[in-house]
Design a protein around this motif. Structure first.
Motif, PDB file in Angstrom:
ATOM      1  N   GLY A   1       4.508  -9.685   0.904  1.00  8.22           N
ATOM      2  CA  GLY A   1       4.775 -10.432   2.122  1.00  8.22           C
ATOM      3  C   GLY A   1       5.925  -9.849   2.929  1.00  8.22           C
ATOM      4  N   PHE A   2       6.528 -10.695   3.745  1.00  9.94           N
ATOM      5  CA  PHE A   2       7.604 -10.257   4.631  1.00  9.94           C
ATOM      6  C   PHE A   2       8.765  -9.658   3.847  1.00  9.94           C
ATOM      7  N   ILE A   3       9.153 -10.274   2.748  1.00 10.60           N
ATOM      8  CA  ILE A   3      10.317  -9.790   1.997  1.00 10.60           C
ATOM      9  C   ILE A   3      10.072  -8.383   1.477  1.00 10.60           C
ATOM     10  N   THR A   4       8.918  -8.162   0.878  1.00 10.03           N
ATOM     11  CA  THR A   4       8.592  -6.834   0.351  1.00 10.03           C
ATOM     12  C   THR A   4       8.580  -5.798   1.465  1.00 10.03           C
ATOM     13  N   GLU A   5       7.931  -6.142   2.557  1.00 10.24           N
ATOM     14  CA  GLU A   5       7.817  -5.221   3.686  1.00 10.24           C
ATOM     15  C   GLU A   5       9.174  -4.966   4.344  1.00 10.24           C
ATOM     16  N   HIS A   6       9.977  -5.998   4.473  1.00  6.04           N
ATOM     17  CA  HIS A   6      11.231  -5.911   5.217  1.00  6.04           C
ATOM     18  C   HIS A   6      12.312  -5.146   4.460  1.00  6.04           C
ATOM     19  N   TYR A   7      12.367  -5.337   3.134  1.00  5.61           N
ATOM     20  CA  TYR A   7      13.466  -4.744   2.364  1.00  5.61           C
ATOM     21  C   TYR A   7      13.100  -3.444   1.665  1.00  5.61           C
ATOM     22  N   GLY A   8      11.814  -3.150   1.525  1.00 10.34           N
ATOM     23  CA  GLY A   8      11.425  -1.910   0.876  1.00 10.34           C
ATOM     24  C   GLY A   8      11.577  -0.717   1.797  1.00 10.34           C
ATOM     25  N   ARG A   9      12.472   0.188   1.449  1.00 13.50           N
ATOM     26  CA  ARG A   9      12.711   1.408   2.230  1.00 13.50           C
ATOM     27  C   ARG A   9      12.834   2.579   1.248  1.00 13.50           C
TER      28      ARG A   9
ATOM     29  N   HIS B   1      13.590   0.165  -3.072  1.00 12.13           N
ATOM     30  CA  HIS B   1      12.208  -0.091  -3.434  1.00 12.13           C
ATOM     31  C   HIS B   1      12.000  -1.590  -3.605  1.00 12.13           C
ATOM     32  N   ALA B   2      10.866  -2.090  -3.133  1.00 16.61           N
ATOM     33  CA  ALA B   2      10.559  -3.516  -3.257  1.00 16.61           C
ATOM     34  C   ALA B   2       9.139  -3.685  -3.774  1.00 16.61           C
ATOM     35  N   LEU B   3       9.015  -4.414  -4.869  1.00 14.08           N
ATOM     36  CA  LEU B   3       7.717  -4.754  -5.438  1.00 14.08           C
ATOM     37  C   LEU B   3       7.549  -6.266  -5.428  1.00 14.08           C
ATOM     38  N   GLN B   4       6.376  -6.728  -5.045  1.00 14.51           N
ATOM     39  CA  GLN B   4       6.028  -8.138  -5.209  1.00 14.51           C
ATOM     40  C   GLN B   4       5.189  -8.271  -6.470  1.00 14.51           C
ATOM     41  N   ILE B   5       5.522  -9.264  -7.293  1.00 12.94           N
ATOM     42  CA  ILE B   5       4.752  -9.528  -8.501  1.00 12.94           C
ATOM     43  C   ILE B   5       4.183 -10.934  -8.418  1.00 12.94           C
ATOM     44  N   GLU B   6       2.869 -11.041  -8.532  1.00 10.60           N
ATOM     45  CA  GLU B   6       2.172 -12.320  -8.555  1.00 10.60           C
ATOM     46  C   GLU B   6       1.685 -12.584  -9.975  1.00 10.60           C
ATOM     47  N   VAL B   7       2.003 -13.763 -10.493  1.00  3.00           N
ATOM     48  CA  VAL B   7       1.537 -14.169 -11.819  1.00  3.00           C
ATOM     49  C   VAL B   7       0.451 -15.225 -11.634  1.00  3.00           C
ATOM     50  N   ASN B   8      -0.651 -15.075 -12.349  1.00  2.00           N
ATOM     51  CA  ASN B   8      -1.736 -16.054 -12.260  1.00  2.00           C
ATOM     52  C   ASN B   8      -1.293 -17.368 -12.895  1.00  2.00           C
ATOM     53  N   ARG B   9      -1.294 -18.436 -12.102  1.00  2.00           N
ATOM     54  CA  ARG B   9      -0.807 -19.726 -12.593  1.00  2.00           C
ATOM     55  C   ARG B   9      -1.631 -20.248 -13.763  1.00  2.00           C
ATOM     56  N   ALA B  10      -2.906 -19.908 -13.785  1.00  2.00           N
ATOM     57  CA  ALA B  10      -3.786 -20.471 -14.813  1.00  2.00           C
ATOM     58  C   ALA B  10      -3.373 -20.056 -16.218  1.00  2.00           C
ATOM     59  N   ILE B  11      -2.592 -18.981 -16.345  1.00  2.00           N
ATOM     60  CA  ILE B  11      -2.225 -18.538 -17.686  1.00  2.00           C
ATOM     61  C   ILE B  11      -0.953 -19.217 -18.202  1.00  2.00           C
ATOM     62  N   TYR B  12      -0.320 -20.045 -17.359  1.00  2.00           N
ATOM     63  CA  TYR B  12       0.909 -20.659 -17.857  1.00  2.00           C
ATOM     64  C   TYR B  12       1.139 -22.105 -17.428  1.00  2.00           C
ATOM     65  N   VAL B  13       0.309 -22.635 -16.525  1.00  2.74           N
ATOM     66  CA  VAL B  13       0.534 -24.003 -16.064  1.00  2.74           C
ATOM     67  C   VAL B  13      -0.813 -24.683 -15.832  1.00  2.74           C
ATOM     68  N   ASN B  14      -0.862 -25.990 -16.050  1.00  2.00           N
ATOM     69  CA  ASN B  14      -2.036 -26.775 -15.689  1.00  2.00           C
ATOM     70  C   ASN B  14      -1.969 -27.018 -14.183  1.00  2.00           C
ATOM     71  N   GLU B  15      -2.893 -26.468 -13.439  1.00  2.00           N
ATOM     72  CA  GLU B  15      -2.794 -26.514 -11.984  1.00  2.00           C
ATOM     73  C   GLU B  15      -3.088 -27.890 -11.402  1.00  2.00           C
TER      74      GLU B  15
ATOM     75  N   TYR C   1       0.819  -1.209   0.000  1.00  2.00           N
ATOM     76  CA  TYR C   1       0.000   0.000   0.000  1.00  2.00           C
ATOM     77  C   TYR C   1       0.853   1.260   0.000  1.00  2.00           C
ATOM     78  N   GLY C   2       1.882   1.232  -0.840  1.00  2.00           N
ATOM     79  CA  GLY C   2       2.710   2.410  -1.045  1.00  2.00           C
ATOM     80  C   GLY C   2       3.858   2.574  -0.087  1.00  2.00           C
ATOM     81  N   THR C   3       4.062   1.621   0.821  1.00  2.00           N
ATOM     82  CA  THR C   3       5.133   1.787   1.813  1.00  2.00           C
ATOM     83  C   THR C   3       6.442   1.115   1.416  1.00  2.00           C
ATOM     84  N   SER C   4       6.420   0.202   0.456  1.00  2.00           N
ATOM     85  CA  SER C   4       7.653  -0.518   0.108  1.00  2.00           C
ATOM     86  C   SER C   4       8.284  -0.027  -1.193  1.00  2.00           C
ATOM     87  N   ALA C   5       7.577   0.805  -1.949  1.00  2.00           N
ATOM     88  CA  ALA C   5       8.108   1.304  -3.218  1.00  2.00           C
ATOM     89  C   ALA C   5       7.385   2.592  -3.579  1.00  2.00           C
TER      90      ALA C   5
END
Length: 291
Positions: free
Chosen positions: A224-232, A238-252, A192-196
């Motif tokens: 998560g913890f990594i983004t929060e801990h290292y983003g200053r 700056h720390a950004l977490q990127i989530e990729v939707n698995r459904a677009i690249y793997v059979n779940e 929410y704007g605190t890590s980057a």
């Protein structure tokens, strides 16, 4: 603790030419035999919490001039995207240390530093563990991993005057944005704007959109913890977490890559290049270096 594989590695560029560090802490897929013997799950079920092949999706990092740290151990064994001692006392046959965080939301959900479950609430262990085993994993895996990540970030900051950590993850295909029904292809998390800086997050959303993806910010994953801990951002980190939707690249179900896996990896490489160019241009006015 005996394992017969390298726990993690850094894939280095010939020369680090951009102020980025890429990190893939949850894509490890080498399972210690002793761990499998402790588990009640079969070899496919225990993999449900992996960020499947995310290290490959972001594998262009060294070619673009950035180091990439990636785990080979699975997050079901030890989760480095947690505080070091988020431990569920009900998992262990003897008391946890008094300094352990036993009341976190992640512990309550079964997803502490030593996870109790994989996705879909499937319990990992057939019986309770000795707490000494959990502490050993923390000492021999968690702490060395974070020591390595800190060194990469510090080196980057020293070389360029600022740095950007991209923490790479994947999310289940059934994720929807509350109230809209939208299924995002990517989620950018900046706590929410605190890590980057907002400019960095907005650029990431814009670039992903221009590549034809649906991308949203912070909901439901803000980092998560990594983004929060290292983003200053105030220190130029700056720390950004990127989530990729698995459904677009793997059979779940089978965990097999889809036919367009390589195309997606190519699009992500374009996105990574766009991000590096944006930072090179934007940092000229010093705003990104010292937010």
């Amino acid at each position: 603790m005996a394992v017969d594989f390298q726990l993690f590695e850094v894939r280095e560029p010939e020369t680090q030419s951009i102020p980025f560090v890429y990190n893939s802490p949850h894509s490890g897929r080498r399972y210690p035999l002793s761990f499998l013997e402790q588990s009640r799950l079969d070899g496919t079920a225990i993999r449900r919490s992996e960020d499947h092949y995310v290290d490959e999706l972001f594998g262009a990092a060294p070619e673009l001039g950035a180091p990439m740290l990636l785990a080979h151990f699975p997050r079901a064994f030890v989760d480095v995207n947690r505080e070091p001692y988020e431990l569920d006392p009900k998992m262990f046959s003897d008391p946890v240390p008094p300094f352990a965080n036993i009341n976190s939301v992640r512990v309550a959900g079964g997803l502490g530093t030593i996870p109790k479950i994989v996705a879909e609430n499937m319990e990992i262990y057939a019986r309770r563990l000795p707490v000494a085993e959990a502490l050993e994993r923390i000492e021999e895996i968690y702490k060395p991993y974070h020591h390595c990540l800190r060194k990469l970030i510090a080196r980057t900051h020293a070389r360029f005057g600022f740095g950007v950590l991209i923490d790479c993850h994947s999310m289940p295909g059934n994720i929807r944005i509350a109230g809209s029904g939208i299924r995002p292809d990517f989620i950018i998390g900046d706590r929410y704007g605190t890590s980057a800086s907002a400019e960095l997050s907005e650029a990431a959303l814009e670039f992903l959109g221009s590549l034809g993806f649906t991308a949203v910010r912070n909901k439901p994953y803000a980092g998560g913890f990594i983004t929060e801990h290292y983003g200053r951002p105030a220190r130029g980190l700056h720390a950004l977490q990127i989530e990729v939707n698995r459904a677009i690249y793997v059979n779940e179900t089978t965990l097999a890559k889809r036919d367009d896996f390589c195309a997606l990896a190519g699009s992500i490489a374009v996105f990574m290049q766009q991000m590096s160019e944006f930072v090179a241009d934007f940092s000229g006015d010093a705003a990104l270096a010292a937010e």
